[in-house]
Write a protein that holds these residues in place. Sequence first.
Motif, PDB file in Angstrom:
ATOM      1  N   ALA A  10      33.655  30.300  30.545  1.00  0.00           N
ATOM      2  CA  ALA A  10      33.337  31.362  31.501  1.00  0.00           C
ATOM      3  C   ALA A  10      33.655  30.920  32.930  1.00  0.00           C
ATOM      4  CB  ALA A  10      31.871  31.778  31.373  1.00  0.00           C
ATOM      5  N   ILE A  11      33.343  29.668  33.265  1.00  0.00           N
ATOM      6  CA  ILE A  11      33.658  29.143  34.597  1.00  0.00           C
ATOM      7  C   ILE A  11      35.160  29.187  34.837  1.00  0.00           C
ATOM      8  CG2 ILE A  11      33.741  27.007  35.974  1.00  0.00           C
ATOM      9  CD1 ILE A  11      31.047  28.294  36.101  1.00  0.00           C
ATOM     10  N   LYS A  12      35.943  28.770  33.835  1.00  0.00           N
ATOM     11  CA  LYS A  12      37.405  28.793  33.969  1.00  0.00           C
ATOM     12  C   LYS A  12      37.901  30.211  34.224  1.00  0.00           C
ATOM     13  CE  LYS A  12      38.337  24.782  31.050  1.00  0.00           C
ATOM     14  NZ  LYS A  12      38.839  24.347  29.747  1.00  0.00           N
ATOM     15  N   GLU A  13      37.355  31.188  33.499  1.00  0.00           N
ATOM     16  CA  GLU A  13      37.800  32.575  33.662  1.00  0.00           C
ATOM     17  C   GLU A  13      37.357  33.143  35.001  1.00  0.00           C
ATOM     18  OE1 GLU A  13      39.924  35.980  32.794  1.00  0.00           O
ATOM     19  OE2 GLU A  13      40.013  33.981  31.900  1.00  0.00           O
ATOM     20  N   VAL A  14      36.149  32.830  35.445  1.00  0.00           N
ATOM     21  CA  VAL A  14      35.682  33.278  36.769  1.00  0.00           C
ATOM     22  C   VAL A  14      36.594  32.716  37.847  1.00  0.00           C
ATOM     23  CG1 VAL A  14      33.827  33.033  38.482  1.00  0.00           C
ATOM     24  CG2 VAL A  14      33.280  33.671  36.125  1.00  0.00           C
ATOM     25  N   ARG A  15      36.900  31.431  37.747  1.00  0.00           N
ATOM     26  CA  ARG A  15      37.782  30.796  38.723  1.00  0.00           C
ATOM     27  C   ARG A  15      39.172  31.460  38.699  1.00  0.00           C
ATOM     28  NH1 ARG A  15      36.311  25.698  37.923  1.00  0.00           N
ATOM     29  NH2 ARG A  15      34.952  25.671  39.713  1.00  0.00           N
ATOM     30  N   ASN A  16      39.682  31.751  37.521  1.00  0.00           N
ATOM     31  CA  ASN A  16      40.972  32.420  37.363  1.00  0.00           C
ATOM     32  C   ASN A  16      40.951  33.796  38.038  1.00  0.00           C
ATOM     33  OD1 ASN A  16      43.636  32.951  36.235  1.00  0.00           O
ATOM     34  ND2 ASN A  16      42.576  34.252  34.759  1.00  0.00           N
ATOM     35  N   ILE A  17      39.909  34.553  37.819  1.00  0.00           N
ATOM     36  CA  ILE A  17      39.783  35.882  38.432  1.00  0.00           C
ATOM     37  C   ILE A  17      39.709  35.761  39.943  1.00  0.00           C
ATOM     38  CG2 ILE A  17      38.265  37.883  38.692  1.00  0.00           C
ATOM     39  CD1 ILE A  17      37.529  37.474  35.682  1.00  0.00           C
ATOM     40  N   MET A  18      38.899  34.831  40.428  1.00  0.00           N
ATOM     41  CA  MET A  18      38.742  34.682  41.879  1.00  0.00           C
ATOM     42  C   MET A  18      40.063  34.299  42.547  1.00  0.00           C
ATOM     43  SD  MET A  18      34.953  32.978  42.212  1.00  0.00           S
ATOM     44  CE  MET A  18      34.687  33.348  43.940  1.00  0.00           C
ATOM     45  N   GLU A  19      40.858  33.494  41.864  1.00  0.00           N
ATOM     46  CA  GLU A  19      42.126  33.038  42.440  1.00  0.00           C
ATOM     47  C   GLU A  19      43.239  34.072  42.321  1.00  0.00           C
ATOM     48  OE1 GLU A  19      42.865  29.348  40.395  1.00  0.00           O
ATOM     49  OE2 GLU A  19      41.267  28.304  41.480  1.00  0.00           O
ATOM     50  N   ASN A  20      43.205  34.905  41.286  1.00  0.00           N
ATOM     51  CA  ASN A  20      44.335  35.786  41.002  1.00  0.00           C
ATOM     52  C   ASN A  20      44.082  37.273  41.220  1.00  0.00           C
ATOM     53  OD1 ASN A  20      46.247  33.743  40.098  1.00  0.00           O
ATOM     54  ND2 ASN A  20      44.802  33.438  38.430  1.00  0.00           N
ATOM     55  N   LYS A  21      42.859  37.665  41.494  1.00  0.00           N
ATOM     56  CA  LYS A  21      42.550  39.089  41.646  1.00  0.00           C
ATOM     57  C   LYS A  21      42.109  39.452  43.059  1.00  0.00           C
ATOM     58  CE  LYS A  21      43.297  40.118  37.341  1.00  0.00           C
ATOM     59  NZ  LYS A  21      44.380  40.949  36.900  1.00  0.00           N
ATOM     60  N   ASN A  22      42.467  38.636  44.021  1.00  0.00           N
ATOM     61  CA  ASN A  22      42.183  38.913  45.433  1.00  0.00           C
ATOM     62  C   ASN A  22      40.699  39.147  45.727  1.00  0.00           C
ATOM     63  OD1 ASN A  22      44.931  38.725  46.145  1.00  0.00           O
ATOM     64  ND2 ASN A  22      45.259  40.819  45.447  1.00  0.00           N
ATOM     65  N   ILE A  23      39.844  38.334  45.138  1.00  0.00           N
ATOM     66  CA  ILE A  23      38.419  38.391  45.469  1.00  0.00           C
ATOM     67  C   ILE A  23      38.282  37.839  46.883  1.00  0.00           C
ATOM     68  CG2 ILE A  23      36.093  37.638  44.840  1.00  0.00           C
ATOM     69  CD1 ILE A  23      37.458  39.488  42.733  1.00  0.00           C
ATOM     70  N   PRO A  24      37.685  38.606  47.806  1.00  0.00           N
ATOM     71  CA  PRO A  24      37.615  38.168  49.209  1.00  0.00           C
ATOM     72  C   PRO A  24      36.819  36.882  49.401  1.00  0.00           C
ATOM     73  CG  PRO A  24      37.036  40.498  48.987  1.00  0.00           C
ATOM     74  CD  PRO A  24      37.108  39.930  47.607  1.00  0.00           C
ATOM     75  N   ASP A  25      37.170  36.143  50.443  1.00  0.00           N
ATOM     76  CA  ASP A  25      36.391  34.968  50.827  1.00  0.00           C
ATOM     77  C   ASP A  25      34.957  35.395  51.096  1.00  0.00           C
ATOM     78  OD1 ASP A  25      38.579  33.306  50.645  1.00  0.00           O
ATOM     79  OD2 ASP A  25      39.049  33.382  52.782  1.00  0.00           O
ATOM     80  N   GLY A  26      34.026  34.532  50.782  1.00  0.00           N
ATOM     81  CA  GLY A  26      32.621  34.840  51.009  1.00  0.00           C
ATOM     82  C   GLY A  26      31.962  35.538  49.833  1.00  0.00           C
TER      83      GLY A  26
END
Length: 105
Positions: A10-26
């Motif tokens: 789950a951590i790997k997938e969350v990190r993948n989403i945050m890096e590749n789906k333009n999740i804003p800083d903060g």
Amino acid sequence: MIPVKISEEAIKEVRNIMENKNIPDGYGLRVGVRGGGGCSAAGMNYILGFDKPKNTDKTFEVDGIPVYIDKGHVMYVIGMEVRFHNGNDAKGFVFVNPEIEKELN
């Protein structure tokens, strides 16, 4: 100590989403519940998403990922585990209660 466990997958997938789906800083991972009514967790629906922290949150960090849980939701997620299922039948995050899982096996 974080009240909910987040599996390595789950951590790997969350990190993948945050890096590749333009999740804003903060923003971080929001874990919580949405309502079934009554005082039992049986009617609760668990929620997972990305959000900014709020004044009513408890903030945790899991492997460098900020995790936000509303103070009123903490008691409903204690002991739960967030897992990422990536199978032929389905793909997505699931909430599992390891204690109930033990009883069923």
